[in-house]
Design an enzyme around this catalytic site. Structure first.
Site, short mmCIF file in Angstrom:
data_model
loop_
_atom_site.label_atom_id
_atom_site.label_comp_id
_atom_site.label_asym_id
_atom_site.label_seq_id
_atom_site.Cartn_x
_atom_site.Cartn_y
_atom_site.Cartn_z
N ASP A 192 54.33 -25.08 -72.60
CA ASP A 192 54.44 -25.32 -73.91
C ASP A 192 55.95 -25.18 -74.30
O ASP A 192 56.77 -25.96 -75.08
CB ASP A 192 53.49 -24.49 -75.00
CG ASP A 192 52.33 -24.87 -75.11
OD1 ASP A 192 51.63 -26.00 -74.66
OD2 ASP A 192 51.38 -24.19 -75.39
N ARG A 201 55.75 -9.09 -81.10
CA ARG A 201 56.43 -10.14 -81.80
C ARG A 201 57.67 -9.74 -82.63
O ARG A 201 58.78 -10.22 -82.48
CB ARG A 201 55.39 -10.90 -82.63
CG ARG A 201 54.36 -11.67 -81.85
CD ARG A 201 54.40 -12.32 -80.78
NE ARG A 201 53.68 -13.05 -79.84
CZ ARG A 201 53.64 -13.56 -78.74
NH1 ARG A 201 54.86 -13.68 -78.22
NH2 ARG A 201 52.62 -14.14 -78.25
N ASP A 209 50.54 -15.49 -84.34
CA ASP A 209 51.68 -15.25 -83.69
C ASP A 209 52.86 -16.13 -84.58
O ASP A 209 54.06 -15.62 -84.66
CB ASP A 209 52.04 -15.50 -82.41
CG ASP A 209 51.18 -14.30 -81.45
OD1 ASP A 209 51.19 -13.07 -82.04
OD2 ASP A 209 50.41 -14.57 -80.57
N SER A 242 44.05 -18.77 -72.55
CA SER A 242 45.32 -18.39 -73.02
C SER A 242 45.76 -16.87 -73.04
O SER A 242 44.76 -16.41 -73.35
CB SER A 242 45.50 -18.90 -74.63
OG SER A 242 46.60 -18.31 -75.12
N1 ARG Z 1 44.52 -12.15 -81.32
C1 ARG Z 1 45.62 -11.47 -80.81
C2 ARG Z 1 46.63 -11.29 -81.88
O1 ARG Z 1 46.50 -11.86 -82.85
C3 ARG Z 1 46.47 -11.89 -79.65
C4 ARG Z 1 47.02 -13.32 -79.62
C5 ARG Z 1 47.63 -13.80 -78.50
N2 ARG Z 1 46.73 -14.18 -77.86
C6 ARG Z 1 46.78 -14.94 -76.55
N3 ARG Z 1 45.61 -15.09 -75.82
N4 ARG Z 1 47.61 -15.83 -76.27
O2 ARG Z 1 47.22 -10.43 -81.68
#
Ligand code: ARG
Length: 409
Positions: free
Chosen positions: A16, A96, A125, A177
């Protein structure tokens, strides 16, 4: 369309964000710089840098932020006992704001006018990055290519990548993912999208299944100083290494698997699995020292603070005044949270089996039922008379008004 001069893109090295470099350059006819932070996800910095440049970035930053991540983010979460919806230790969510913070600093240095990231329009995110950007640098533009571009599927993206000579990983792509850092792995998509389906073993990266864990239990002793872990089995170690070590040991014993259907910020329920061995061990150990050392009111009040703190992290409000104010409260409580905890790891279970502290409030003479008891048993009856008084009066009044119900004889 806005006049964009120079873009700084959060870059993971995956499909991506690689496609994003090319797409942004084409669409906005501008220079793209990439930024990659290592928060403990085991990546090769040189490979990432080379790939970014090869894909068209004019400059590629790759930084190791493990220490900052642990000191300024992870351990704040630990001191708060922050678990979103009582389960998720927030590995991804804690990473993040740190990345956002560093990107804003680099944007200033590089005179960038636009920040970009590779998050989708359905996730949390994007919110965390952009609330971070807006909190720290509200004048910068933000672009999220995955929300804007024309590709409808991964296949179309791959086709674009091949056409534009973007290196696509040759090994078969994982159906999941995955996001990982020192505090845990977050895994979603593929069969995990059916919450009834048992997650297959190949979805887990760090932890062993029960049947593959050792037959013997593992004993662990962790020391804390002011809410922060400092040693394992008497060996003092750096904080980053301490977490890595616990992830390794915990993973071997199947500790830290979390399976959660969670409420995302954007209103969707999603099924995600997490692996967080160090987080599970440290949260349990930290809570055990708090049980011993915090006075009753602080301990019980801090419970509410924990869930609010976790929500703030999850919801992208890291830079909020409330989070900072809660940190002051939490740090004040942690002044007494020092001592040792004994734990046993066995077949996916992590159990606290002992704790001690110089600031312990546990009083043997008050607690004991043996001859050393110093508690004044007689004073309890007067206490109970007053304690029961408001309820007694309310119930008497109720009986007066509604004599047919719940009559007290
Ligand atoms: N659900 C989790 C959060 O919002 C992880 C998000 C990212 N997950 C991922 N498999 N890329 O913090």
């Amino acid at each position: 369309m806005k006049n964009i001069k120079k873009i700084l893109l959060a870059y993971s090295g995956g499909l991506d964000t690689s496609v994003s470099i090319k797409w942004l350059k084409e669409k906005y006819d501008t220079e793209v710089i990439t930024y990659t932070a290592n928060l403990g996800q085991k990546q090769n910095p040189k490979e990432i840098k080379d790939k970014a440049i090869q894909t068209g970035a004019s400059k590629a930053y790759v930084e190791n932020l493990e220490k900052e991540f642990v000191n300024e983010y992870v351990f704040k979460g630990l001191k708060a006992n922050a678990l979103y919806e009582n389960k998720y230790p927030l590995a991804t969510a804690l990473g993040r704001p740190l990345i956002a913070e560093r990107m804003v600093e680099i944007a200033k240095k590089e005179e960038v006018d636009t920040l970009a990231h590779g998050c989708t329009g359905k996730g949390n995110d994007q919110v965390r990055f952009e609330v971070g950007f807006k909190s720290l640098a509200p004048k910068l533009n933000v672009i999220a290519p995955l929300r804007d571009w024309e590709f409808k599927s991964r296949e179309e993206e791959i086709e674009y990548a091949l056409k534009n000579k973007i290196p696509v990983s040759v090994k078969k792509d994982s159906p999941y993912s995955i996001d990982q850092n020192l505090w845990g792995v977050s895994i979603e998509c593929g069969v995990l999208e059916d919450p009834w389906e048992e997650p297959p073993e190949d979805a887990y990266l760090w932890t062993q299944s029960f049947k593959n864990t050792p037959e013997k239990e593992f004993k662990l002793e962790i020391s804390f100083e002011n809410g922060i872990p400092i040693s394992i089995n008497g060996i003092v170690m750096g904080k980053v290494n301490l977490i890595k070590k616990l992830n390794k040991i915990g993973g071997k014993y199947g500790i830290g698997r979390i399976d959660l259907v969670e409420n995302r910020l954007v209103g969707i329920k999603s099924h995600e699995i997490y692996e967080a061995p160090a987080a599970e061990i440290l949260m349990k150990a930290h809570t055990a020292i708090e049980e011993l050392t915090l006075d009753k009111e602080s301990k019980q009040f801090k419970h509410y603070v924990s869930s609010k703190y976790a929500e703030l992290i999850y919801n992208g409000f890291w830079f909020s005044p409330l989070r900072k104010a809660l940190d002051k409260f939490i740090d004040k409580t942690q002044k007494v949270v020092s001592g040792q905890v004994k734990l046993i790891l066995y077949k996916g279970n992590c159990r606290v089996v002992g704790r001690k502290s110089n600031s312990s409030l546990y009083h043997y003479g008050l607690a004991t039922y043996d001859k050393n008891d110093i508690f004044d048993h007689k004073s309890a009856s007067g206490f109970i008379n007053l304690w029961a008084l408001p309820i007694q009066i309310a119930n008497e009044k109720k009986n007066e008004l509604r004599p047919d119900k719940e009559v007290i004889k």
